[in-house]
Design a protein around this motif. Structure first.
Motif, PDB file in Angstrom:
ATOM      1  N   GLU A 145       1.810   1.800  -3.486  1.00 14.58           N
ATOM      2  CA  GLU A 145       0.672   2.339  -4.230  1.00 14.58           C
ATOM      3  C   GLU A 145       0.554   3.850  -4.019  1.00 14.58           C
ATOM      4  O   GLU A 145       0.264   4.598  -4.958  1.00 14.58           O
ATOM      5  CB  GLU A 145      -0.618   1.647  -3.783  1.00 14.58           C
ATOM      6  CG  GLU A 145      -0.679   0.171  -4.176  1.00 14.58           C
ATOM      7  CD  GLU A 145      -1.826  -0.565  -3.500  1.00 14.58           C
ATOM      8  OE1 GLU A 145      -2.754   0.114  -3.010  1.00 14.58           O
ATOM      9  OE2 GLU A 145      -1.805  -1.806  -3.455  1.00 14.58           O
ATOM     10  N   ASP A 155      -3.108   4.810  -5.200  1.00 19.92           N
ATOM     11  CA  ASP A 155      -3.848   4.350  -4.023  1.00 19.92           C
ATOM     12  C   ASP A 155      -5.339   4.686  -4.111  1.00 19.92           C
ATOM     13  O   ASP A 155      -6.172   3.986  -3.533  1.00 19.92           O
ATOM     14  CB  ASP A 155      -3.253   4.918  -2.732  1.00 19.92           C
ATOM     15  CG  ASP A 155      -2.982   6.417  -2.807  1.00 19.92           C
ATOM     16  OD1 ASP A 155      -2.757   6.932  -3.909  1.00 19.92           O
ATOM     17  OD2 ASP A 155      -3.001   7.066  -1.758  1.00 19.92           O
ATOM     18  N   LYS A 158       0.825  -1.211   0.000  1.00 22.76           N
ATOM     19  CA  LYS A 158       0.000   0.000   0.000  1.00 22.76           C
ATOM     20  C   LYS A 158       0.862   1.265   0.000  1.00 22.76           C
ATOM     21  O   LYS A 158       0.467   2.285  -0.576  1.00 22.76           O
ATOM     22  CB  LYS A 158      -0.959  -0.019   1.191  1.00 22.76           C
ATOM     23  CG  LYS A 158      -2.087  -1.033   1.036  1.00 22.76           C
ATOM     24  CD  LYS A 158      -3.108  -0.940   2.153  1.00 22.76           C
ATOM     25  CE  LYS A 158      -4.257  -1.924   1.929  1.00 22.76           C
ATOM     26  NZ  LYS A 158      -5.280  -1.864   3.002  1.00 22.76           N
ATOM     27  N   ASP A 197      -5.900  -6.159  -4.337  1.00 26.34           N
ATOM     28  CA  ASP A 197      -4.491  -6.490  -4.128  1.00 26.34           C
ATOM     29  C   ASP A 197      -3.818  -6.879  -5.435  1.00 26.34           C
ATOM     30  O   ASP A 197      -2.730  -6.389  -5.767  1.00 26.34           O
ATOM     31  CB  ASP A 197      -4.356  -7.637  -3.122  1.00 26.34           C
ATOM     32  CG  ASP A 197      -4.362  -7.158  -1.683  1.00 26.34           C
ATOM     33  OD1 ASP A 197      -4.292  -5.931  -1.455  1.00 26.34           O
ATOM     34  OD2 ASP A 197      -4.446  -8.009  -0.771  1.00 26.34           O
ATOM     35  N   ARG A 231      -7.878   1.917  -5.240  1.00 28.26           N
ATOM     36  CA  ARG A 231      -8.252   0.803  -4.359  1.00 28.26           C
ATOM     37  C   ARG A 231      -9.605   1.101  -3.724  1.00 28.26           C
ATOM     38  O   ARG A 231      -9.789   2.135  -3.083  1.00 28.26           O
ATOM     39  CB  ARG A 231      -7.186   0.594  -3.283  1.00 28.26           C
ATOM     40  CG  ARG A 231      -7.474  -0.548  -2.332  1.00 28.26           C
ATOM     41  CD  ARG A 231      -6.378  -0.679  -1.285  1.00 28.26           C
ATOM     42  NE  ARG A 231      -5.181  -1.316  -1.828  1.00 28.26           N
ATOM     43  CZ  ARG A 231      -4.983  -2.623  -1.867  1.00 28.26           C
ATOM     44  NH1 ARG A 231      -5.925  -3.438  -1.395  1.00 28.26           N
ATOM     45  NH2 ARG A 231      -3.869  -3.129  -2.358  1.00 28.26           N
TER      46      ARG A 231
END
Length: 349
Positions: free
Chosen positions: A149, A155, A146, A198, A158
C-alpha cells in the motif's frame, strides 16, 4: 450475526486494470470477489473465523459492493460461513493477499468442520505474484500488504489503526460483554473497520498486476474456465501436461487417446483433481503441437481463438518453443484451447 453491505465507486486505477486487455486475456470473469478474513488465531483446526469480508465486482461496472459477515458471538461461526459461501456461489475469481496459503485453506478447514459444502474457486493471490514474479521485493524489502500500500501510495486511504492481533483482543473484549444489547459499538466499529480497510485496500492493490510478468507466471499460477480450474501446465519433450481441480460436482472420468483425439485425461471424484496430457513433438529447432484435431473448434469459435492467427503456425503445427526459447503466449493459448476441448468432452460424456 451481523451482515453489513455497502456500495461504492471503484477507483480509476483499479478500473483501468480490470478493463485492461491483459487482465481480460488471462482472467476473464463475470464476477470477481476480493476476500479477507479475521480469525481468533493462526491454526484453523481450533481457531475460529470471526469476520469475513468481500468486495464483489462485476467487470464492466464502475461500482463494487463491500460485504462483511460478523460473528457477534463465538458460536456464530457456522452462520457466517454459510452466508459467506452462499454469497460467493457465483464468483469466478477470488483475489487475495496470501490467500492461497492462509485465507483459503483456513476457510476450507472451518467449512469442513461444519460439513458446509463449498465449490472450488480460482484464487488469484497477489502476494504470490509479488514474491515470485516481480522485482518489487528487491525494491521494497517487506512484502506485507501494508508495504505494498505504501509503494502504491494508497496507505493514506487506510483509516484503521489496529493490527490483526489487536483485532483479536478487541473481539475477545466484545464477546465478553454479557448482553448483545450492551455490546460496545466502539469495539464493533474498530473490528469492522480493520477488516473493511484490509479488503478495500486489497481491491486498490489490483493495479499491482502491471508490475508482474503474467506471460511467465500464468503457467505456474494457473487460470480458470467455467467448470474447471487450471492449477498449472508444463511442456516436456513429449507431452503438454495440465493439472487442475474441478470446481463443483466432482466426477470420475478417464479418457485414453483414440484415433479421433490424442488427448488423455483423468478426473478424480474423491479429491476433485484432474490431469490431462496431449502429445507434442520436439526437433532441434524447437517444440510444436499439431492442431489438426482442434480445427473444428478453431473454425467454429474463430473470434474466441483469434489470437492463434498471431502465432507461428506451419501446416497446422503451433510452435511452442523456438531454439530453446519458450513461446509463453502460444503455450497459454494452447492450454486454453485444450481445456475448452476437455470441457466439451466431459460435458457430453
Amino acid at each position: 450475526m451481523k451482515i453489513i453491505r455497502e456500495n461504492f465507486k471503484l477507483d480509476k486505477k483499479t478500473l483501468e486494470t480490470l478493463k485492461s486487455k491483459q487482465f481480460n486475456y488471462f482472467f476473464n470473469a463475470d464476477k470477481i470477489s476480493i476476500f479477507d478474513i479475521e480469525t481468533t488465531g493462526l491454526y484453523p483446526k481450533h481457531d475460529k473465523i470471526i469476520l469475513i469480508g468481500f468486495v464483489h465486482i462485476m467487470p464492466g461496472h464502475d461500482d463494487g459492493e463491500l460485504v462483511q459477515f460478523f460473528a457477534e458471538t463465538s458460536d456464530e461461526e457456522e452462520n457466517i460461513l454459510l452466508e459467506a459461501i452462499r454469497d460467493i456461489s457465483d464468483t469466478d475469481i477470488l483475489i487475495t493477499y496470501n490467500g492461497r496459503s492462509f485465507d483459503g485453506p483456513f476457510l476450507t478447514t472451518r467449512c469442513q468442520k461444519y460439513s458446509i459444502h463449498s465449490k472450488n474457486i480460482f484464487n488469484l493471490d497477489l502476494y504470490q505474484l509479488v514474491r515470485k514474479y516481480s522485482t518489487l521485493k528487491n525494491v521494497i524489502g517487506s512484502l506485507s500488504q501494508k508495504s505494498m500500500e505504501g509503494f502504491m501510495q494508497i496507505d493514506h486511504l487506510r483509516a484503521d489503526e489496529i493490527s490483526g492481533g489487536e483485532s483479536i483482543n478487541l473481539y475477545n473484549e466484545y464477546t465478553d460483554q454479557e448482553s448483545l444489547s450492551y455490546k460496545s459499538e466502539t469495539l464493533l466499529n474498530k473490528i469492522l473497520l480493520h477488516n473493511k480497510d484490509d479488503v478495500m485496500q486489497l481491491t486498490r492493490l489490483i493495479s499491482l498486476l502491471k508490475y508482474f510478468d503474467l506471460n511467465m507466471a500464468i503457467e505456474k499460477i494457473g487460470f480458470t474456465r467455467s467448470g474447471l480450474i487450471i492449477s498449472d501446465y508444463s511442456v516436456s519433450n513429449t507431452l503438454f501436461r495440465i493439472n487442475g481441480i474441478q470446481r463443483d460436482d466432482f466426477i470420475d472420468y478417464i479418457a485414453f487417446p483414440t484415433l479421433e483425439f490424442s488427448g488423455k485425461m483423468n478426473f478424480n471424484r474423491q479429491d476433485g483433481s484432474w490431469q490431462a496430457e496431449y502429445p507434442i513433438y520436439a526437433r532441434k529447432e524447437g517444440k510444436f503441437v499439431d492442431l489438426s484435431e482442434f480445427k473444428d473448434m478453431l473454425s467454429s469459435d474463430a473470434g474466441k481463438y483469434l489470437n492463434f492467427s498471431k502465432h507461428s503456425i506451419i501446416d497446422n503445427k503451433l510452435i511452442l518453443s523456438d531454439y530453446g526459447k519458450q513461446n509463453s503466449i502460444a503455450c497459454y493459448d494452447f492450454a486454453s484451447l485444450f481445456v475448452d476441448r476437455i470441457e466439451k468432452e466431459i460435458n457430453h460424456k
